[in-house]
Write a protein that holds these residues in place. Structure first.
Motif, PDB file in Angstrom:
ATOM      1  N   ASN A   4     -22.882  -3.782  36.887  1.00 47.81           N
ATOM      2  CA  ASN A   4     -22.063  -2.734  36.384  1.00 47.81           C
ATOM      3  C   ASN A   4     -22.540  -1.422  36.580  1.00 47.81           C
ATOM      4  N   LEU A   5     -23.705  -1.314  37.179  1.00 50.04           N
ATOM      5  CA  LEU A   5     -24.238   0.137  37.506  1.00 50.04           C
ATOM      6  C   LEU A   5     -22.959   0.815  38.179  1.00 50.04           C
ATOM      7  N   TRP A  49     -23.300   6.691  34.245  1.00 50.09           N
ATOM      8  CA  TRP A  49     -22.640   6.064  35.098  1.00 50.09           C
ATOM      9  C   TRP A  49     -20.984   6.022  35.119  1.00 50.09           C
ATOM     10  N   ARG A  50     -20.296   5.454  36.104  1.00 48.30           N
ATOM     11  CA  ARG A  50     -19.114   5.296  36.062  1.00 48.30           C
ATOM     12  C   ARG A  50     -18.628   4.527  34.866  1.00 48.30           C
ATOM     13  N   TRP A  84     -16.673  -5.556  31.087  1.00 47.36           N
ATOM     14  CA  TRP A  84     -18.000  -5.371  31.079  1.00 47.36           C
ATOM     15  C   TRP A  84     -18.484  -4.092  31.909  1.00 47.36           C
ATOM     16  N   PRO A 135     -20.242  -0.192  31.565  1.00 49.04           N
ATOM     17  CA  PRO A 135     -21.648   0.077  31.001  1.00 49.04           C
ATOM     18  C   PRO A 135     -21.876   0.462  29.518  1.00 49.04           C
ATOM     19  N   TYR A 175     -19.655   0.810  38.403  1.00 46.85           N
ATOM     20  CA  TYR A 175     -18.647  -0.114  37.598  1.00 46.85           C
ATOM     21  C   TYR A 175     -17.172  -0.280  38.476  1.00 46.85           C
ATOM     22  N   PHE A 176     -17.023   0.901  39.304  1.00 47.96           N
ATOM     23  CA  PHE A 176     -15.867   0.827  40.084  1.00 47.96           C
ATOM     24  C   PHE A 176     -16.188   1.559  41.483  1.00 47.96           C
TER      25      PHE A 176
END
Lengths: 143, 230
Positions: A27-28, B173-174, B118, B120, A30-31
């Protein structure tokens, strides 16, 4: 050490390892954005991926009978058409709103299994100039 | 049940009672203030859960730093009192962390569309929750008081590293979670006064409850320790 604490410790350590190596690792990023998709189209074809961006104004089509939803996700540079069906979209979903769709790229389009709506971090009360009708619509529309 | 003889360190003092009493009055006041705050322009009344979620999350984060302080103090000075305060802080922090996750999930479903994802911020918060649970389990597992205190202090110190990571996760993070509405790193506030003030009342009230509960829990632990020695 009592066995029940040993079991509890193993469970907690296992949960932590799962969260750190399983959950966080993937998930670092995430999209991905539409621009990133167009840079590596082959890499993202037909595998589960999340795509994020804004719903492009004027592209939203929703058929309440079949629950089929079509819209275009944009990052301001590139656009990806998205197809989504099944669940009713969340109340906050709309044009110019941030979205994250979970699904797969199939050909040119993204087929979404799960539609998530991002909202901003600002909280503002309705200002002067809002009609009572608009305030009523806001309250009923978000219930 | 026979109560241990009271001593200056384990008597239920007026300060603790006063803090808890004020805190409870504050929570009631904060609830009414929150319930009379205006709706948000995009989310409507759903955004009112902000008044619970944000103060609870801050208490949950703060617990880690307070526990860090008491754990370091224990390792330096070796006073059982500091160890008990560290343990009390993590236990109270665990409750606030659970409430943060719960209020967050209740907020996420109507706005994002899901209870959990899930991403960050949520993942790092779940890790912090697991560390708090781990701290309590480690304390339960070790019988020797000195070894228990040292091991627990280690968990608390390592666990505190995760707080800035979790706090900054929405920037680094995104994420699905929005960035901070009240950004402690830049001082920027993106909340109208009419919505901010009830939240600050709640923040003050939960801070008092947080401190009061830690003092109360440490008192109980001191009595338990006194009885074991007797």
């Amino acid at each position: 050490m009592k066995p029940k604490y040993l079991i509890a410790l193993v469970v907690v350590a296992g949960a932590l390892a799962y969260l750190v190596f399983g959950g966080l690792g993937q998930n670092l990023v995430y999209f991905i954005t539409p621009s990133e998709y167009y840079q590596q189209i082959d890499r993202y074809q037909n595998r589960p991926v999340r795509l994020g961006g804004l719903v492009k104004p004027g592209t939203l089509e929703y058929n309440p009978q079949t629950l089929e939803l079509r819209f275009v996700v944009t990052d301001g540079v590139k656009d990806v058409p998205v197809r989504s069906s099944g669940a009713t979209p969340p109340a906050l979903f709309g044009e110019n709103r941030g979205v994250v769709v979970e699904g797969r790229f199939q050909g040119e389009a993204f087929v979404s299994q799960n539609l998530l709506v991002k909202h901003s971090e600002t909280y503002q009360a309705p200002k002067e100039g809002w009609t009572p009708e608009e305030v009523r619509k806001l309250i009923e529309g978000t219930q | 049940m026979q109560l241990a003889r009271s001593s200056p360190t384990n008597r239920l003092d007026y300060l603790t009672l006063g803090i808890l009493g004020l805190g409870i009055i504050g929570v009631v006041w904060g609830f009414f203030a929150a319930m009379s705050s205006p709706p948000d322009q995009s989310q409507g009344y759903v955004a009112r859960i902000f008044h619970l979620h944000v103060p609870m999350a801050w208490m949950a984060y703060a617990a880690s730093f307070v526990a860090l302080g008491y754990s370091v103090a224990y390792l330096v000075r070796r006073k059982a009192h500091h160890d008990r305060l560290a343990a009390a802080t993590v236990e109270v922090g665990l409750i606030f962390m659970a409430l943060t996750l719960l209020t967050g999930m209740l907020w996420a479903r109507p706005t994002w569309g899901v209870y959990w994802d899930w991403e960050p911020r949520l993942t790092t918060t779940a890790i912090l929750f697991a560390i708090y649970v781990g701290y309590v389990v480690v304390r339960g597992a070790i019988e020797d008081p000195e070894l228990r205190a040292k091991a627990a202090a280690g968990v608390a110190i390592l666990g505190a590293i995760n707080v800035p990571i979790s706090y900054m996760s929405v920037k680094w993070w995104r994420s699905l979670h929005q960035t901070q509405s009240i950004d402690l790193t830049t001082g920027k506030i993106n909340v109208d006064a009419a919505i901010l003030i009830p939240m600050l009342i709640n923040l003050a009230a939960f801070t008092l409850v947080f401190i009061g509960l830690i003092r109360l829990r440490a008192l109980i632990a001191a009595r338990e320790a006194a009885r074991e020695e007797a």
